[in-house]
Design an enzyme around this catalytic site. Structure first.
Site, PDB file in Angstrom:
ATOM      1  N   GLY A   1       6.579   6.625  -6.638  1.00 16.07           N
ATOM      2  CA  GLY A   1       5.620   5.982  -5.752  1.00 16.07           C
ATOM      3  C   GLY A   1       6.071   4.585  -5.375  1.00 16.07           C
ATOM      4  O   GLY A   1       7.261   4.312  -5.208  1.00 16.07           O
ATOM      5  N   SER A   2       5.105   3.691  -5.287  1.00 14.52           N
ATOM      6  CA  SER A   2       5.387   2.369  -4.729  1.00 14.52           C
ATOM      7  C   SER A   2       6.343   1.551  -5.585  1.00 14.52           C
ATOM      8  O   SER A   2       6.931   0.577  -5.101  1.00 14.52           O
ATOM      9  CB  SER A   2       4.082   1.591  -4.574  1.00 14.52           C
ATOM     10  OG  SER A   2       3.211   2.320  -3.747  1.00 14.52           O
ATOM     11  N   THR A   3       6.523   1.921  -6.864  1.00 19.18           N
ATOM     12  CA  THR A   3       7.488   1.152  -7.645  1.00 19.18           C
ATOM     13  C   THR A   3       8.890   1.316  -7.077  1.00 19.18           C
ATOM     14  O   THR A   3       9.745   0.473  -7.282  1.00 19.18           O
ATOM     15  CB  THR A   3       7.484   1.589  -9.122  1.00 19.18           C
ATOM     16  OG1 THR A   3       7.724   2.997  -9.187  1.00 19.18           O
ATOM     17  CG2 THR A   3       6.148   1.282  -9.781  1.00 19.18           C
TER      18      THR A   3
END
Lengths: 465, 488
Positions: B220-222
């Site tokens: 995801g956004s990581t």
């Protein structure tokens, strides 16, 4: 050879063999150290103490060996000094290893054995036979008179296990007979009988077998009609293979016959013909005999899930686990391998005494063979030569077949490991073999009696003295 | 007749030579191979009844051998079974070994060449060989903080935490949940062991799985950290470069648009790269991904360790994945850590540690020291540079500053530690509509002198869907772990 014998003893008289009985005694004491020491080490390894009966046991073992020595001193003073110590060491080591397996079974509450006690009794019997042979048989040439008797006895013994009541099928091989509670592997005794028979037969017929024939591609091939005996022997070994399912004995007897034939006739052609016949027979057996197929498959693919090689694999694991110097007597797990006290005793030796122990045992076997062949070389009569060669080679073949089977050099067969593995018939027969070898060796090394030159004067000369 | 007798003597000699050579092969050359076969009961029994070395963490043993009265003489005991099970693994007679018990078996069982002298001494003294001990790099306080943090989310929470020391690659904490009790597999009551094994394997939550290294998840956004690293490294971007913002990005080749979490507009259009990371703007990073292309993203991911296994000291690490041939919309989705991008929690911790260490990725390792039974040190692991230039030092500095902004005023405020500058990044990854999203947080602290880098993954905490977010579930755990290491 017989020509040399007839020409008179003149060239041999200059050299007289030393008796070397003192050396034999010294080596025998070393052998006792091996046997009794191994027994003590087993007690220390398994139970942490020297066995309580070490004095009785050691005394008994020492008594047997010394009795043999005394009898040899009295009845065969010129006999080879190395043979008796070697077999004493092997027998003592075998007893210790069997005792160790007994203790292992007792510890894990497996209801097999104990065997060591029985083995000691069998050894005593073997020693009695040994003494009997040396005392009763002062000249091995007298056995030549029993050529056909021993031949017949040998064949009968071989066929006995096939009889319905006494014969028993154990592990797929029908090589045992049972009378009452006694079981007996007649093949072991038949081995000696057949050696005597082959020797007697070949002494009589070797000229015909040796001289007639034609040369083909650089090899002297025998005449067609002289192939009779070899064909007969081939059929007998095939019968053993097919009806008794015993690859080892079949190889042993046929190989023995071929070797003696070759030695008697000095014609390598026999070896070529015989080896080809054996290979053909063995291949057919592989194709058509289920038991042989199982053994060969287990040999080729022991780790395959389908192969029936649990015993072989456990034996291999045991030897690998032993490594170079072994786990030490009493410190391994030889009871995991089925029959670790008889057919697979070499795996037990390998596990607890390591590659070092295995090599020592193999070298002892090698020395027995070497001593037998040396005896054959110096022996003055053809019959004695053939018997000595036969016994030496049959010994080497048997060790090769059984140790090679256990270590996966060749397919596994059910032969006993001479002097080591548990089994009365084998032990007794092997002690008899050693007695015969010592007798021949004594005859061969003994200085020739003084012969008076002209026959007609002999009586007067003797009387004057 | 003497000539054939001599021939036979040679023949017999050949037979014996064959036997001698074959036994040498069997007992010397091939012995190791035979001894290492798994169905070899002798070796198994011997190892099982040996005094096995301890696994030590922070001066206390988490696994050790205790004397028993039964036939195996020693019983393996795990003193903090649940907390350390993913690391120690189990030591079972029936089911073999896992974890450190497996990877360091030679040392623990005493058969390692480095223990050769000890073995000879043991043999001469007629005592059973003893195993050496293994000291792990784990910081017990960090490990406890991570374990307690996950456990606080509920009894059946699925998740993992990995903490690394950026300057060395030491693994300071590695926790996976749910976990299990290795004592039950090491028991000498084999019936009970079989029962426990069946139960563990039937459990749909897979407690035997070490989620920190053995499974990959959509980051995801990581993953935007990797996209941002690729952008800064390309030379076309600086932290202040204006990038596309707004509510949606039209994906080429498709009729769908890429939108932001909760329909936000990222605070304008255009916005700076720093702001895009601060608010975790999908639109911005999707468009950056499209501009850079999948090759640049893949190359940057590879530099951080994607597609490789590098963890030293523990077996079974899964390689993180980046799609091989994404089309344009798939590339945009990959840039925000969706589509077929997948990473282990360890991998995300490595990204954070690499940025923290000025762009140098150290090889993560678990075994600090190996000691002989007499406690003399046999071997100490030296830190090893795995990738010297994953990003340049200046890019690492920019990224650090941007990550500090995330924690100071962006999505990661829940990870703030008073008096310490923390750099972090949240993530909430969708996998399929049928299951809850994954909550991520990766961070390191202190930002100006990093001592610890953490990745936290909460796979399923059994909470309502709208309560799941990186900042809500994962960041507080990361904060506790960082505090434990820094000593606040």
């Amino acid at each position: 050879m017989s020509a040399t014998y007839a020409s008179g003893p003149a060239p041999e008289r200059s050299f007289v063999h030393r008796r070397r009985r003192g050396a034999e005694l010294f080596l025998l004491l070393l052998a006792l150290v091996v046997g009794i020491g191994a027994y003590a080490a087993v007690g220390l390894g398994v139970q942490g103490r020297v066995p309580a009966d070490i004095v009785e046991y050691g005394g008994w073992l020492a008594g047997l060996c010394l009795a043999c020595h005394v009898v040899v001193r009295l009845t065969a003073p010129y006999a080879d000094p190395v043979l008796l110590p070697i077999v004493s060491a092997l027998n003592g080591l075998g007893l210790a290893v069997i005792h160790r397996i007994d203790l292992g079974y007792a510890k894990s509450h497996v209801n097999i054995g104990p065997f060591a006690q029985n083995q000691l009794i069998w050894m005593t019997l073997g020693v009695l036979i040994f003494i009997g042979v040396l005392v009763g048989l002062r000249d091995h040439r007298r056995l030549q008179a029993f050529t056909y008797t021993s031949g017949l006895a040998g064949i009968v013994l071989l066929l006995l296990p096939l009889l319905p009541v006494v014969g028993t099928d154990i592990n797929g091989a029908r090589i045992w007979i049972h009378v009452g509670s006694l079981s007996f592997q007649p093949g072991e005794v038949a081995k000696v009988m057949l050696v005597l028979f082959f020797a007697g037969y070949l002494v009589l017929h070797r000229d015909a077998l040796a001289l007639a024939g034609r040369r083909f591609a650089g090899v002297d091939l025998p005449r067609g009609r002289d192939l009779g005996p070899i064909l007969l022997m081939w059929l007998v070994s095939l019968a053993i293979l097919v009806f008794q399912g015993d690859l080892g004995s079949s190889l042993l007897f046929f190989g023995l016959f071929l070797v003696m034939l070759y030695v008697a006739t000095e014609r390598p052609g026999w070896l070529v013909v015989g080896a080809a016949m054996f290979l053909a027979g063995a291949y057919c057996a592989y194709l058509f005999v289920g038991h042989v197929q199982v053994r060969v498959d287990a040999w080729l693919h022991p780790f395959a899930a389908s192969s029936n090689a649990y015993q072989l694999v456990q034996g291999l694991y045991g030897m690998a686990w032993g490594g170079l110097v072994g786990r030490g007597l009493g410190q391994g797990d030889p009871t995991i391998t089925p029959l670790g006290f008889s057919d697979f005793i070499m795996a037990s030796v390998g596990e607890e005494l390591g590659l070092t122990g295995v090599m020592a045992v193999l070298l002892l076997y090698g020395m027995i063979t070497e001593r037998a062949l040396r005896t054959a070389l110096v022996c003055r009569d053809a019959f004695g030569k053939l018997v000595a060669v036969g016994l030496g080679v049959v010994f080497a073949l048997q060790v090769f077949v059984v140790v090679g089977g256990v270590t996966r050099l060749i397919p596994l067969t059910g032969l006993t490991t001479p002097f080591l593995s548990y089994g009365g018939s084998s032990l007794v027969a092997n002690w008899a073999i050693i007695a015969l070898l010592l007798r021949i060796s004594d005859q061969a090394r003994r200085p020739l009696p003084e012969l008076a030159a002209p026959e007609d004067d002999a009586t007067t000369v003797v009387q004057l003295r | 007749m003497n000539k054939p007798i001599r021939t036979m003597a040679i023949f017999c000699m050949l037979l014996f030579i064959a036997l001698l050579a074959n036994s040498t092969y069997l007992q010397y050359v091939d012995a190791d191979h035979l001894n290492s076969r798994s169905d070899n009961k002798r070796v198994r029994d011997a190892e099982f009844s040996r005094e096995r070395g301890a696994i030590v963490v922070g001066g206390t043993s988490v696994a050790k051998s205790r004397k028993t009265k039964d036939q195996y003489t020693y019983q393996r005991v795990y003193t903090q079974p649940y907390e350390y099970a993913p690391l120690t693994g189990y030591f079972s007679y029936i089911y073999g070994r896992s974890g450190i018990e497996a990877s360091q078996n030679d040392i623990l069982s005493g058969s390692d060449p480095r223990l050769f002298v000890n073995r000879v001494v043991d043999m001469l003294g007629d005592s059973q060989p003893k195993g050496g001990s293994v000291t792990l790099t784990i910081d017990p306080k960090a490990q406890k903080a991570a374990f307690d943090g996950l456990a606080a989310l509920g009894p059946n929470v699925q998740g993992a935490v990995v903490a690394l020391q950026p300057s060395t690659g030491k693994v300071l904490a590695m926790v996976s949940s749910p976990t299990y009790d290795p004592n039950r597999l090491a028991s000498h009551d084999f019936g009970a062991v079989q029962k426990a094994w069946k139960k563990l394997n039937a459990n749909p939550d897979r407690p035997l799985l070490n989620r920190a290294i053995q499974e990959v998840y959509p980051p995801g956004s990581t993953f935007k950290l990797v996209t941002a690293a690729a952008a800064l490294s390309s030379g076309q971007y600086t932290p202040t470069t204006k990038v596309k913002g707004g509510t949606s990005l039209d994906l080429p080749l498709t009729t769908t648009n890429l939108v932001n979490e909760n329909g936000s507009n990222c605070g304008g259009d255009p916005i700076t790269l720093t702001q895009a990371l601060e608010v975790s703007c999908n639109v911005s990073f999707g468009s950056i991904g499209l501009k850079l292309g999948d090759d640049a993203l893949r190359a940057q991911a590879r530099k951080f360790g994607w597609g490789q296994t590098y963890l030293a000291g523990l077996n079974g690490q899964a390689a993180s994945q980046f799609p091989a041939h994404p089309d344009a919309p798939q590339t945009a989705l990959s840039a925000i850590g969706q589509f077929d991008v997948a990473a282990t929690p360890l991998q995300m911790a490595v990204v954070a540690a690499g940025i923290a260490d000025g762009g140098t990725v150290m090889r993560p390792y678990l075994v600090d020291e190996i000691r002989a039974p007499d406690f003399s040190v046999l071997d100490k692991t030296r830190p090893e540079v795995y990738r010297s230039n994953a990003v340049s030092a200046s890019v690492a500095r920019d990224l650090t500053q941007m990550m500090v902004e995330v924690v100071d005023r962006g999505t990661g405020t829940t990870a703030q530690i008073p008096g310490i500058k923390v750099a972090g990044k949240t993530g909430t990854a969708q996998s399929s509509p049928s299951r809850p999203p994954y909550a991520w947080f990766v961070s390191f602290a202190p930002a100006d002198n990093p001592k610890v880098a953490v990745a936290v993954l909460v796979e399923d905490a059994g909470v309502a869907r709208d309560a799941i977010s990186g900042s809500g579930l994962a960041a507080p755990i990361a904060k506790k772990v960082m505090e434990a290491v820094i000593g606040k």
